[in-house]
Design a protein around this motif. Structure first.
Motif, PDB file in Angstrom:
ATOM      1  N   ARG A  46      -4.974  49.086   8.875  1.00  0.00           N
ATOM      2  CA  ARG A  46      -5.403  50.173   8.426  1.00  0.00           C
ATOM      3  C   ARG A  46      -5.935  50.314   7.300  1.00  0.00           C
ATOM      4  O   ARG A  46      -6.783  50.814   6.754  1.00  0.00           O
ATOM      5  CB  ARG A  46      -4.303  51.081   8.685  1.00  0.00           C
ATOM      6  N   GLN A  47      -5.299  49.219   6.140  1.00  0.00           N
ATOM      7  CA  GLN A  47      -5.812  49.108   4.922  1.00  0.00           C
ATOM      8  C   GLN A  47      -7.507  48.719   4.907  1.00  0.00           C
ATOM      9  O   GLN A  47      -8.209  49.140   4.253  1.00  0.00           O
ATOM     10  CB  GLN A  47      -4.871  48.324   4.175  1.00  0.00           C
ATOM     11  N   ASN A  48      -7.668  47.430   5.788  1.00  0.00           N
ATOM     12  CA  ASN A  48      -8.755  46.784   5.886  1.00  0.00           C
ATOM     13  C   ASN A  48      -9.906  47.811   6.278  1.00  0.00           C
ATOM     14  O   ASN A  48     -10.962  47.738   6.007  1.00  0.00           O
ATOM     15  CB  ASN A  48      -8.558  45.799   6.804  1.00  0.00           C
ATOM     16  N   ASN A  49      -9.512  48.815   7.216  1.00  0.00           N
ATOM     17  CA  ASN A  49     -10.385  49.916   7.604  1.00  0.00           C
ATOM     18  C   ASN A  49     -10.494  50.858   7.190  1.00  0.00           C
ATOM     19  O   ASN A  49     -10.961  52.135   7.432  1.00  0.00           O
ATOM     20  CB  ASN A  49     -10.049  49.985   9.106  1.00  0.00           C
ATOM     21  N   ASP A  50      -9.735  51.032   5.837  1.00  0.00           N
ATOM     22  CA  ASP A  50     -10.002  52.384   5.018  1.00  0.00           C
ATOM     23  C   ASP A  50      -9.234  53.507   5.862  1.00  0.00           C
ATOM     24  O   ASP A  50      -9.561  54.628   5.830  1.00  0.00           O
ATOM     25  CB  ASP A  50     -11.297  52.744   4.476  1.00  0.00           C
ATOM     26  N   GLU A  51      -8.362  53.352   6.561  1.00  0.00           N
ATOM     27  CA  GLU A  51      -7.820  54.511   7.577  1.00  0.00           C
ATOM     28  C   GLU A  51      -6.384  54.746   6.671  1.00  0.00           C
ATOM     29  O   GLU A  51      -5.771  54.047   6.043  1.00  0.00           O
ATOM     30  CB  GLU A  51      -7.251  53.706   9.108  1.00  0.00           C
ATOM     31  N   GLU A  52      -6.130  55.916   7.082  1.00  0.00           N
ATOM     32  CA  GLU A  52      -4.785  56.465   6.647  1.00  0.00           C
ATOM     33  C   GLU A  52      -3.579  55.678   7.198  1.00  0.00           C
ATOM     34  O   GLU A  52      -3.496  55.318   8.275  1.00  0.00           O
ATOM     35  CB  GLU A  52      -4.551  57.903   6.914  1.00  0.00           C
ATOM     36  N   GLN A  53      -2.343  55.421   6.331  1.00  0.00           N
ATOM     37  CA  GLN A  53      -1.231  54.673   7.028  1.00  0.00           C
ATOM     38  C   GLN A  53      -0.428  55.813   7.566  1.00  0.00           C
ATOM     39  O   GLN A  53      -0.631  56.955   7.397  1.00  0.00           O
ATOM     40  CB  GLN A  53      -0.599  54.314   5.614  1.00  0.00           C
ATOM     41  N   LYS A  54       0.251  55.236   8.555  1.00  0.00           N
ATOM     42  CA  LYS A  54       1.273  56.006   9.594  1.00  0.00           C
ATOM     43  C   LYS A  54       2.691  55.834   8.756  1.00  0.00           C
ATOM     44  O   LYS A  54       3.038  54.743   8.545  1.00  0.00           O
ATOM     45  CB  LYS A  54       1.238  55.316  11.000  1.00  0.00           C
ATOM     46  N   GLN A  55       2.828  57.024   8.389  1.00  0.00           N
ATOM     47  CA  GLN A  55       4.119  57.219   7.577  1.00  0.00           C
ATOM     48  C   GLN A  55       5.209  57.878   7.822  1.00  0.00           C
ATOM     49  O   GLN A  55       4.992  58.862   8.792  1.00  0.00           O
ATOM     50  CB  GLN A  55       3.826  57.216   6.127  1.00  0.00           C
ATOM     51  N   LEU A  56       6.445  57.761   7.316  1.00  0.00           N
ATOM     52  CA  LEU A  56       7.648  58.489   7.407  1.00  0.00           C
ATOM     53  C   LEU A  56       8.139  58.977   6.004  1.00  0.00           C
ATOM     54  O   LEU A  56       8.628  58.239   5.395  1.00  0.00           O
ATOM     55  CB  LEU A  56       8.517  57.494   8.127  1.00  0.00           C
ATOM     56  N   SER A  57       7.732  60.316   6.083  1.00  0.00           N
ATOM     57  CA  SER A  57       8.281  60.848   4.633  1.00  0.00           C
ATOM     58  C   SER A  57       7.846  62.276   4.717  1.00  0.00           C
ATOM     59  O   SER A  57       7.374  62.675   5.740  1.00  0.00           O
ATOM     60  CB  SER A  57       7.400  60.343   3.566  1.00  0.00           C
ATOM     61  N   LYS A  58       8.147  62.921   3.582  1.00  0.00           N
ATOM     62  CA  LYS A  58       8.243  64.345   3.793  1.00  0.00           C
ATOM     63  C   LYS A  58       6.399  64.664   3.226  1.00  0.00           C
ATOM     64  O   LYS A  58       5.900  65.660   2.996  1.00  0.00           O
ATOM     65  CB  LYS A  58       8.921  65.154   2.403  1.00  0.00           C
ATOM     66  N   GLU A  59       5.782  63.503   3.223  1.00  0.00           N
ATOM     67  CA  GLU A  59       4.440  63.650   2.658  1.00  0.00           C
ATOM     68  C   GLU A  59       3.694  64.435   3.567  1.00  0.00           C
ATOM     69  O   GLU A  59       2.707  65.107   3.389  1.00  0.00           O
ATOM     70  CB  GLU A  59       3.776  62.375   2.688  1.00  0.00           C
ATOM     71  N   PHE A  60       4.173  64.620   4.933  1.00  0.00           N
ATOM     72  CA  PHE A  60       3.193  65.280   6.056  1.00  0.00           C
ATOM     73  C   PHE A  60       3.210  66.860   5.707  1.00  0.00           C
ATOM     74  O   PHE A  60       2.408  67.626   6.025  1.00  0.00           O
ATOM     75  CB  PHE A  60       3.615  65.201   7.348  1.00  0.00           C
TER      76      PHE A  60
END
Length: 318
Positions: free
Chosen positions: A235-249
């Motif tokens: 995802r970093q190499n393709n400039d994509e958003e990371q799949k994350q687990l946090s309150k960020e959503f």
């Protein structure tokens, strides 16, 4: 929603005072114990949102309890017991007036500062040429002041903390060491669950005997950011958003709806359907971070349940 706990008004035996934080309400029992109730309140951008999230308090409390147990061999903590799914009981401590934030990756607040052209945060230099969610060569400690209710936490440098006498140098060296040790342990545990611990914050206090201990929460989705390890580099190499687990959503949803906690901005309406999705996400966070199925407590009358369990604990531990 009626099946949430958004405020408490208990009166326990030998109760001296109550402190109400953004999410937790802390009862001082006889200047010896603290009874900490994790409510279902949701805060973002230092603002408490108007509706509670079912099971959120239980999730935060149980994650924090688990990680206190998994780190007590490297850092002492305040916890004594958890008499209720949403309650922790521990030693009365004098909190340090700083929160120890540690960042392994250029994410969240740090990436927003970086995007503005800043290459230093809390007196710590950040290299040129990084993009959002890149890993730092070494984790950065970026402390914040601990704000009163309604105020915003503010970045502060190590030098300012020491020069203003907020924390003594002797104590601050301990806080830094504990912060790095906890982050290393948290990183290892996260990796074993297929996760990356991106950044987190720790709070510390001193017991009456003068021992520095970890207090409050640890490695919860409210205090930490996690990425899924699988596919991170791709995802970093393709400039994509990371799949994350946090309150960020939740923060992203608020930003998309025109709210970042700034003066004059209105909190967007949180429908029951949206709140249910947030609750589901918190349960997903729990199960991934802890590696166990989440068991929902009875929430038909949460206040009554908590009061009964805490009273029984205090009666049995006089």
């Amino acid at each position: 929603m009626s099946n949430t706990i958004t405020t408490t008004n208990f009166n326990f035996p030998n109760q001296k005072s109550v402190y109400r934080g953004k999410v937790r309400e802390v009862y001082n029992i006889n200047d010896e114990l603290l009874v900490m109730v994790a409510t279902d309140r949701l805060s973002a951008f230092d603002v408490v949102l108007p509706k509670g999230i079912p099971y959120k308090g239980q999730i935060l409390n149980q994650i924090a309890t688990k990680f206190m147990e998994l780190t007590q061999d490297i850092v002492p903590n305040w916890l004594i017991a958890t008499p209720d799914p949403s309650v922790a009981v521990g030693h009365l401590c004098e909190p340090f007036k700083v929160e120890m934030v540690i960042r392994g990756y250029l994410s969240g607040h740090a990436s927003r500062e970086y995007a503005l052209g800043k290459r230093e945060i809390c007196g710590v230099k950040m290299a040129e040429g990084l993009k959002e969610n890149d890993k730092f060569p070494e984790p950065l400690i970026t402390p914040t002041t601990k704000a009163d209710n309604g105020e915003h936490d503010a970045d502060i440098s190590r030098e300012a903390i020491l020069s203003k006498g907020i924390v003594s140098e002797e104590d601050y060296l301990v806080l830094e060491k504990y912060t790095r040790d906890l982050f290393q342990r948290g990183t290892e545990i996260a990796a074993s669950r297929g996760l990356i611990l991106v950044d987190t914050k720790y709070e510390f206090g001193k017991t009456k005997e003068g021992q520095i201990v970890l207090i409050d929460e640890i490695h919860t989705p409210d205090s930490s950011r996690y990425f899924y390890a699988e596919g991170y580099q791709e995802r970093q190499n393709n400039d994509e958003e990371q799949k994350q687990l946090s309150k960020e959503f939740v923060r992203r949803w608020l930003i998309e709806n025109g709210f970042q906690g700034q003066e004059g901005q209105q909190i967007p309406e949180m429908t029951d359907a949206y709140i249910e999705t947030v609750s589901d996400r918190y349960i997903e966070l729990y199960e991934n971070i802890i590696g166990e199925k989440f068991v929902k407590a009875d929430i038909s009358n949460i206040n009554e349940r908590i009061e009964k369990n805490v009273l029984a604990y205090l009666a049995n531990n006089k």
